[in-house]
Design a protein around this motif. Sequence first.
Motif, PDB file in Angstrom:
ATOM      1  N   GLN A 116     -15.699 -29.507 -10.951  1.00  0.00           N
ATOM      2  CA  GLN A 116     -15.805 -30.672 -11.818  1.00  0.00           C
ATOM      3  C   GLN A 116     -14.808 -31.755 -11.397  1.00  0.00           C
ATOM      4  O   GLN A 116     -15.141 -32.948 -11.414  1.00  0.00           O
ATOM      5  CB  GLN A 116     -15.532 -30.278 -13.270  1.00  0.00           C
ATOM      6  CG  GLN A 116     -16.649 -29.498 -13.936  1.00  0.00           C
ATOM      7  CD  GLN A 116     -16.292 -29.086 -15.348  1.00  0.00           C
ATOM      8  OE1 GLN A 116     -15.134 -29.125 -15.755  1.00  0.00           O
ATOM      9  NE2 GLN A 116     -17.294 -28.674 -16.111  1.00  0.00           N
ATOM     10  N   SER A 117     -13.600 -31.324 -11.019  1.00  0.00           N
ATOM     11  CA  SER A 117     -12.583 -32.305 -10.640  1.00  0.00           C
ATOM     12  C   SER A 117     -13.025 -33.118  -9.429  1.00  0.00           C
ATOM     13  O   SER A 117     -12.632 -34.285  -9.281  1.00  0.00           O
ATOM     14  CB  SER A 117     -11.245 -31.612 -10.363  1.00  0.00           C
ATOM     15  OG  SER A 117     -11.215 -30.962  -9.106  1.00  0.00           O
ATOM     16  N   LEU A 118     -13.815 -32.508  -8.550  1.00  0.00           N
ATOM     17  CA  LEU A 118     -14.355 -33.213  -7.395  1.00  0.00           C
ATOM     18  C   LEU A 118     -15.567 -34.054  -7.762  1.00  0.00           C
ATOM     19  O   LEU A 118     -15.698 -35.211  -7.362  1.00  0.00           O
ATOM     20  CB  LEU A 118     -14.745 -32.219  -6.304  1.00  0.00           C
ATOM     21  CG  LEU A 118     -13.612 -31.541  -5.550  1.00  0.00           C
ATOM     22  CD1 LEU A 118     -14.160 -30.394  -4.701  1.00  0.00           C
ATOM     23  CD2 LEU A 118     -12.879 -32.543  -4.676  1.00  0.00           C
TER      24      LEU A 118
ATOM     25  N   MET B  40      -9.835 -33.178  -1.192  1.00  0.00           N
ATOM     26  CA  MET B  40      -9.249 -32.150  -2.042  1.00  0.00           C
ATOM     27  C   MET B  40      -7.995 -31.658  -1.334  1.00  0.00           C
ATOM     28  O   MET B  40      -8.059 -31.227  -0.187  1.00  0.00           O
ATOM     29  CB  MET B  40     -10.221 -30.986  -2.270  1.00  0.00           C
ATOM     30  CG  MET B  40      -9.642 -29.878  -3.136  1.00  0.00           C
ATOM     31  SD  MET B  40     -10.870 -28.619  -3.592  1.00  0.00           S
ATOM     32  CE  MET B  40     -11.189 -27.866  -1.990  1.00  0.00           C
ATOM     33  N   ILE B  41      -6.852 -31.758  -1.998  1.00  0.00           N
ATOM     34  CA  ILE B  41      -5.585 -31.394  -1.380  1.00  0.00           C
ATOM     35  C   ILE B  41      -4.868 -30.356  -2.234  1.00  0.00           C
ATOM     36  O   ILE B  41      -5.038 -30.310  -3.451  1.00  0.00           O
ATOM     37  CB  ILE B  41      -4.669 -32.625  -1.180  1.00  0.00           C
ATOM     38  CG1 ILE B  41      -4.336 -33.287  -2.520  1.00  0.00           C
ATOM     39  CG2 ILE B  41      -5.314 -33.621  -0.227  1.00  0.00           C
ATOM     40  CD1 ILE B  41      -3.317 -34.408  -2.425  1.00  0.00           C
ATOM     41  N   GLY B  42      -4.083 -29.526  -1.590  1.00  0.00           N
ATOM     42  CA  GLY B  42      -3.203 -28.610  -2.297  1.00  0.00           C
ATOM     43  C   GLY B  42      -1.812 -29.193  -2.360  1.00  0.00           C
ATOM     44  O   GLY B  42      -1.316 -29.765  -1.379  1.00  0.00           O
ATOM     45  N   VAL B  43      -1.165 -29.058  -3.525  1.00  0.00           N
ATOM     46  CA  VAL B  43       0.187 -29.588  -3.695  1.00  0.00           C
ATOM     47  C   VAL B  43       1.070 -28.490  -4.272  1.00  0.00           C
ATOM     48  O   VAL B  43       0.749 -27.897  -5.302  1.00  0.00           O
ATOM     49  CB  VAL B  43       0.212 -30.817  -4.625  1.00  0.00           C
ATOM     50  CG1 VAL B  43       1.622 -31.389  -4.715  1.00  0.00           C
ATOM     51  CG2 VAL B  43      -0.755 -31.888  -4.135  1.00  0.00           C
ATOM     52  N   ILE B  44       2.175 -28.205  -3.606  1.00  0.00           N
ATOM     53  CA  ILE B  44       3.142 -27.206  -4.041  1.00  0.00           C
ATOM     54  C   ILE B  44       4.365 -27.905  -4.625  1.00  0.00           C
ATOM     55  O   ILE B  44       4.918 -28.825  -4.001  1.00  0.00           O
ATOM     56  CB  ILE B  44       3.586 -26.316  -2.858  1.00  0.00           C
ATOM     57  CG1 ILE B  44       2.387 -25.604  -2.225  1.00  0.00           C
ATOM     58  CG2 ILE B  44       4.650 -25.315  -3.292  1.00  0.00           C
ATOM     59  CD1 ILE B  44       1.725 -24.604  -3.111  1.00  0.00           C
ATOM     60  N   GLU B  45       4.779 -27.487  -5.819  1.00  0.00           N
ATOM     61  CA  GLU B  45       6.015 -27.988  -6.432  1.00  0.00           C
ATOM     62  C   GLU B  45       6.093 -29.519  -6.463  1.00  0.00           C
ATOM     63  O   GLU B  45       7.175 -30.116  -6.371  1.00  0.00           O
ATOM     64  CB  GLU B  45       7.238 -27.423  -5.700  1.00  0.00           C
ATOM     65  CG  GLU B  45       7.389 -25.918  -5.796  1.00  0.00           C
ATOM     66  CD  GLU B  45       7.916 -25.443  -7.143  1.00  0.00           C
ATOM     67  OE1 GLU B  45       8.343 -26.294  -7.949  1.00  0.00           O
ATOM     68  OE2 GLU B  45       7.896 -24.218  -7.393  1.00  0.00           O
ATOM     69  N   GLY B  46       4.921 -30.155  -6.568  1.00  0.00           N
ATOM     70  CA  GLY B  46       4.909 -31.605  -6.667  1.00  0.00           C
ATOM     71  C   GLY B  46       5.367 -32.336  -5.419  1.00  0.00           C
ATOM     72  O   GLY B  46       5.709 -33.518  -5.478  1.00  0.00           O
TER      73      GLY B  46
END
Length: 363
Positions: free
Chosen positions: A267-269, A302-308
């Motif tokens: 849904q976010s995509l 679509m990206i992955g983000v760690i610890e902002g």
Amino acid sequence: MQIKAAVTQALGHDFEWQAVELAEPALGEIRVRIVATGVCHTDAVARDLGIAPFPIVLGHEGAGVVEALGEGVTGLEVGDHVVLSFGHCGGCGHCLTGHPTVCDTFNALNFGGAMDDGSHRLARDGEALATFFGQSSFATHAVVSARNAVKVDPEVDLALLGPLGCGIQTGAGTVLNRLKPEFGSSLVVYGCGAVGLSAIMAARIAGCRHIIAVDVHDSRLELARELGATHAINGQQEDTIERVREITGGGSQFAVETTGVPVVVRQSLQALKPLGVSAIVGVTPEVTLDVHHDLMAEGKSMIGVIEGDSVPRVFIPQLVAYFKEGRFPFDRLVKFYAPEQINEAFEDSKNGTTVKPVLKIAD
């Protein structure tokens, strides 16, 4: 020295406060008296999915007072108030270019159970106990690398600040450090827990025009509105994609997905406008995508983000400053628990009773 710590003996076991031994800080390390520590979903994942060795002392959102300095520590003094954040080496290419959240040895330092040099600082009856995120803050004291410690304003209640080291940093940093939405842009936050609500507060700081909160709990959505959301969607009662398109006039430019639920990830995509970006920050299982229609055909990312994507020593003091100005009221998320209520705190977090439980270890 002998301290008290909440030990997790094996996979799925409850936390049990026990007497353990804490070694003195080694080269580049400090000892911190823990004042309070946040309860985070990642601790539950470690307990229940075994992403770190057992037996272990979990906890990775600690805040406390520096009690002792190991050899070679600079920039910190005994008595300083500090927030403890994630482990990173400080010397790899990613660390040196401002991205310690993807440090070459991030997994080993945070989930490997040992300190930088491979040794242990915690033991029980002669048996080594694993360390978590280089800190193990479910304890009265912790020995950590000085790199993990962020000096903070002593005028602010230290008991509130631990969650800035992980969950709140993750939500706010994903918006302010990675997505960097333009003034007047649109952003949807999927999931209104501590991470999602932090993203909403950050979107307000960034000046987003449409800040849309999506959740299935009306109480969370009400809080999201109070903290800056311009619109709220109950995903069980409304068609999320259609509502986002209606509110924004065709789709959002940005999304922060915190739930880790595969259907919500899609849904976010699907609710993005062309060239939109969805940042995935939750622990997410396998997701099936129609890459052409969900992503490529409209140039979406679509990206992955760690610890902002944060540099904690830079970003956490900024969040504290926003808090003091009344622009980042993360204290609205916090409920304090006594140390012996640790298992209750985790249950309340799981069932949604409390947004961000914090164990108050000492005054």
